[in-house]
Motif scaffolding. Structure first.
Motif, PDB file in Angstrom:
ATOM      1  N   GLU A  89       0.906  -1.172  -0.160  1.00  0.00           N
ATOM      2  CA  GLU A  89       0.116   0.035  -0.117  1.00  0.00           C
ATOM      3  C   GLU A  89       0.739   1.286   0.022  1.00  0.00           C
ATOM      4  OE1 GLU A  89      -3.236  -0.273  -0.374  1.00  0.00           O
ATOM      5  OE2 GLU A  89      -3.019  -2.436  -0.476  1.00  0.00           O
ATOM      6  N   GLU A  90       1.871   1.306   0.638  1.00  0.00           N
ATOM      7  CA  GLU A  90       2.624   2.491   1.011  1.00  0.00           C
ATOM      8  C   GLU A  90       3.485   2.490  -0.410  1.00  0.00           C
ATOM      9  OE1 GLU A  90       4.782   5.802   1.893  1.00  0.00           O
ATOM     10  OE2 GLU A  90       3.328   4.992   3.062  1.00  0.00           O
ATOM     11  N   ARG A 144       1.245   4.066  -2.957  1.00  0.00           N
ATOM     12  CA  ARG A 144       0.843   5.490  -2.894  1.00  0.00           C
ATOM     13  C   ARG A 144       2.036   6.264  -3.511  1.00  0.00           C
ATOM     14  NH1 ARG A 144      -1.572   3.710   2.157  1.00  0.00           N
ATOM     15  NH2 ARG A 144       0.513   3.963   3.148  1.00  0.00           N
ATOM     16  N   GLN A 145       3.132   5.883  -3.666  1.00  0.00           N
ATOM     17  CA  GLN A 145       4.604   6.510  -4.069  1.00  0.00           C
ATOM     18  C   GLN A 145       4.514   6.380  -5.457  1.00  0.00           C
ATOM     19  OE1 GLN A 145       7.921   5.077  -1.866  1.00  0.00           O
ATOM     20  NE2 GLN A 145       6.864   5.000  -0.085  1.00  0.00           N
ATOM     21  N   ALA A 199      -0.717   5.639  -8.688  1.00  0.00           N
ATOM     22  CA  ALA A 199      -1.712   5.384  -7.521  1.00  0.00           C
ATOM     23  C   ALA A 199      -3.161   5.661  -7.762  1.00  0.00           C
ATOM     24  CB  ALA A 199      -1.056   6.121  -6.043  1.00  0.00           C
ATOM     25  N   THR A 200      -3.561   6.516  -8.451  1.00  0.00           N
ATOM     26  CA  THR A 200      -5.110   7.005  -8.723  1.00  0.00           C
ATOM     27  C   THR A 200      -5.405   6.210  -9.946  1.00  0.00           C
ATOM     28  OG1 THR A 200      -4.390   8.883  -9.511  1.00  0.00           O
ATOM     29  CG2 THR A 200      -4.843   8.740  -7.173  1.00  0.00           C
TER      30      THR A 200
END
Length: 689
Positions: free
Chosen positions: A560-561, A564-565, A569-570
């Motif tokens: 997950e981390e 996000r990086q 991510a989106t």
């Protein structure tokens, strides 16, 4: 009569220049069209890229220090070709065509120069034939879009042959000394381009003996020039590499002997560049005719007790040099891959052209009253050979030119993969992905493999290292077995991301095996071409295997981390169009669950269950069932059945296990080979958001 002769000469010159323009444009088009590096071109690109970025002369992607302990500098190939490539990169930036430009440039220059010499010594028709054969011959065109040094060596070796021929007739006075010095330089340049340059070193004593035979006591001057020319290149190499130069030579000699024992490739496989590649049989027939012409001319000259013609002398000299090189290649080269056609391709097209020229000349002499018919027939056959070659028809297609002049596939692939990799993450990088992520911190799959298979020296003294190489450590490393657990442990916690492709080059396929990455990594996204066949139609490569689809995996521990990086991510699940022919496949938990089905479970399904499973997977991937093409489900069910039933017979993993790929990876293999056009309608490319 004078006006007619003048018109004939002008027309011949225009035809010659037109053929040059056709060959040059075709070569430039292939260079621009080959915007994705294939196989070893991708991995060896690490050398000039690393030199440009960091100023070092090493091969970190290959982990050379493990394969060749004790040698710091890159020595798998000599440096000259890669130094020239690095100059192109410094001038034009890092990219696919820049990495291939050196090979294309020497291919274009070598053939045009050869045609000019043939035109001056044999005739305009032979020069035109040289250009026509070079245009359609994959044995030349394939290495023209390779990052390897093969064609640069072929160019240098052609210079050695040319200067040797000139020395036969220009051995006296200042001209003889200049030719001898240039021959020495060309020999050292060949040696500094490829280790097959060891063969070229024999031209030095041969030339020296010839000069002594011809000039007796006066031979020392051109012989000294020959030696100085040869020494100049070697001394420069020694100056740049230091002691690594001498130990590198010794290492290559010792290691090369072990390759002859380990690598057993039939000579007939090497000859497929003549028997199976496009244009090869045409060149082969011309060579056979040229050889017959040489034999006939020597017999005629012997009977008439007269010298052979100049054309026959040139053809005979070419035949002798090609034959001697092939003897060397047959007995002393282990890796008899057809790509080594590059080493003699320029000589072959010139030799073959003389063969066809002899037939045309003989027909003209026999049918004196029908010379126009002979010329027309020869022209028609030449045009037919050109018009039936993709190397000619594709560069003049408006659509193809538009595609090539559009956005680079390499840039689109780099954008897609960069979207899935955090900026500072350490990446386990297969050789296919390196060309796109060359500026990221990485750990190469070749390094992991070498750590498991290549024992390192215990005695690092010179004597100890020589003994180490004599004993041939790890000679069977190409087929060494590495259990799944060992592969998992070698990855350990050293990486955050894996970027890999499902092909064997650089042993990257060993780490894309689900028995290695499941529980450690998760599939995040993949990038590939929508229609690989459209790309293959315009590139100059003779592809060995599909290697376009590249998958990004993220560490399961901090998935997950890491997500996000990433810039993606989106990005929504599904297919996302990048550029003209590149698609990004974004996976989520639902897609991963379906992708991770293994062969044992699939083979228990009945026909209806298999069709439903494929349909549901495609609907998730494409965004809706409505974007699935008619017949697509049946195509993929049959494909997956064949792949899973054949298991390792189709999906190569020499190191144990039967369930070596997931359902998703097997479907990826279809996309890699045949693309998406038969599976999804155009509406699917924007299914993701």
């Amino acid at each position: 009569m004078i006006a007619s002769e003048r018109f004939r000469r002008v027309a011949g010159l225009l035809l010659y220049l037109l053929c040059i323009a056709l060959f040059v444009w075709s070569g430039i088009f292939s260079l621009l069209a080959t915007s994705i590096l294939d196989g070893e071109s991708s991995s060896v690109s690490n050398v000039p890229i690393n030199h440009v970025l960091y100023g070092t002369w090493i091969y970190p992607l290959h982990a050379q220090e493990l394969f060749y302990p004790g040698v710091d500098k890159f020595i798998i190939h000599p440096p000259l070709h890669y130094y020239l490539v690095s100059i192109w990169l410094q001038l034009f930036g890092i990219g696919a065509w820049q990495l291939l430009l050196q090979s294309t440039a020497v291919g274009l220059l070598g053939v045009v120069a050869a045609s000019y010499l043939i035109r001056s010594k044999v005739g305009n028709t032979a020069a035109v034939l040289t250009l026509v054969l070079a245009t359609i011959f994959a044995g030349l065109r394939h290495p023209m879009v390779s990052a390897r040094p093969d064609l640069t060596f072929g160019f240098m070796y052609s210079l050695v042959v040319l200067l040797s021929f000139l020395l036969l007739h220009n051995y006296q006075g200042s001209k003889g000394r200049i030719v001898a010095a240039l021959l020495g330089v060309s020999v050292s340049a060949s040696f500094a381009t490829h280790w097959y340059g060891f063969f070229c070193l024999f031209y030095l004593p041969a030339a020296a003996l010839y000069l002594v035979w011809r000039l007796r006591t006066e031979a020392w001057k051109p012989v000294a020039c020959l030696a100085i020319g040869a020494a100049a290149g070697v001394l420069l190499w020694w100056y740049l590499f230091g002691d690594d130069f001498w130990f590198g030579l010794l290492t290559i000699l010792l290691k090369g002997g072990s390759f002859l024992e380990v690598i057993r490739i039939p000579f007939l496989y090497y000859l497929t560049f003549l028997t199976a590649w496009p244009g090869g049989k045409v060149v082969l027939l011309g060579c056979a005719i040229a050889f017959a012409f040489c034999c006939w001319e020597w017999l005629r000259a012997a009977r008439a007790k007269s010298p052979i013609s100049r054309t026959a002398a040139i053809a005979s000299f070419l035949a002798l040099n090609i034959f001697l090189y092939e003897l060397f290649f047959f007995f002393y080269v282990a890796n008899k891959a057809p790509r080594y056609s590059a080493n003699i391709a320029i000589l072959l097209v010139a030799f073959s052209a003389i063969g066809y020229f002899w037939v045309i000349d003989l027909a003209r002499a026999t049918l004196k009253n029908r010379a126009k018919v002979v010329n027309s027939a020869a022209a028609a056959l030449g045009i037919a050979a050109l018009l039936t070659s993709n190397y000619v028809t594709v560069p003049f297609s408006i659509k193809s030119v538009g595609d090539v002049m559009g956005r680079s596939l390499h840039a689109s692939m780099r954008e897609g993969l960069s979207c899935g990799v955090p900026e500072q993450a350490t990446v386990l990088l297969g050789s296919t992905g390196y060309q796109y992520l060359y500026d990221r911190p990485f750990l190469g799959s070749m390094r992991l493999y070498a750590e498991e298979t290549i024992p390192q020296p215990t005695d690092w003294s010179l004597r100890g290292l020589i003994r180490y190489y004599r004993e041939g450590p790890g000679v069977n490393y190409r087929t060494a077995e590495i259990p799944y657990d060992a592969r998992r442990q070698s990855i350990g916690d050293r990486i955050d991301v894996m970027v890999n492709a499902d092909n064997g080059h650089g042993w990257q396929s060993l780490y894309i095996n689900p028995s290695v990455w499941k529980g450690k990594l998760k599939e995040y996204l993949a990038v590939t071409l929508i229609d690989p066949n459209a790309y293959e139609a315009v590139t100059g490569r003779v592809s060995r295997f599909p290697n376009l689809l590249v998958t990004v995996f993220l560490s399961e521990d901090n998935f997950e981390e890491l997500t996000r990086q990433t810039p993606c991510a989106t990005l929504a699940r599904g297919l996302h169009h990048i550029g003209d022919n590149v698609v990004l496949l974004r996976y989520d938990a639902d897609l991963r669950q379906r992708r991770n089905l293994m062969a044992g479970d699939w083979l228990q399904f009945d026909a209806r269950a298999k069709a439903d499973y494929v349909e549901q997977y495609l609907a998730l991937l494409g965004g809706a069932a409505s974007v699935i093409q008619p017949g697509a489900i049946d195509i993929l069910v049959d494909w997956v059945d064949q792949q899973f039933e054949k298991k390792t017979g189709t999906v190569n993993d020499l190191h144990g296990g039967t369930e070596v790929r997931t359902f998703g990876q097997v479907v990826d293999r279809y996309f890699d080979a045949d693309g998406f056009k038969a599976i999804f309608s155009d509406a699917a490319w924007n299914s993701g958001n």
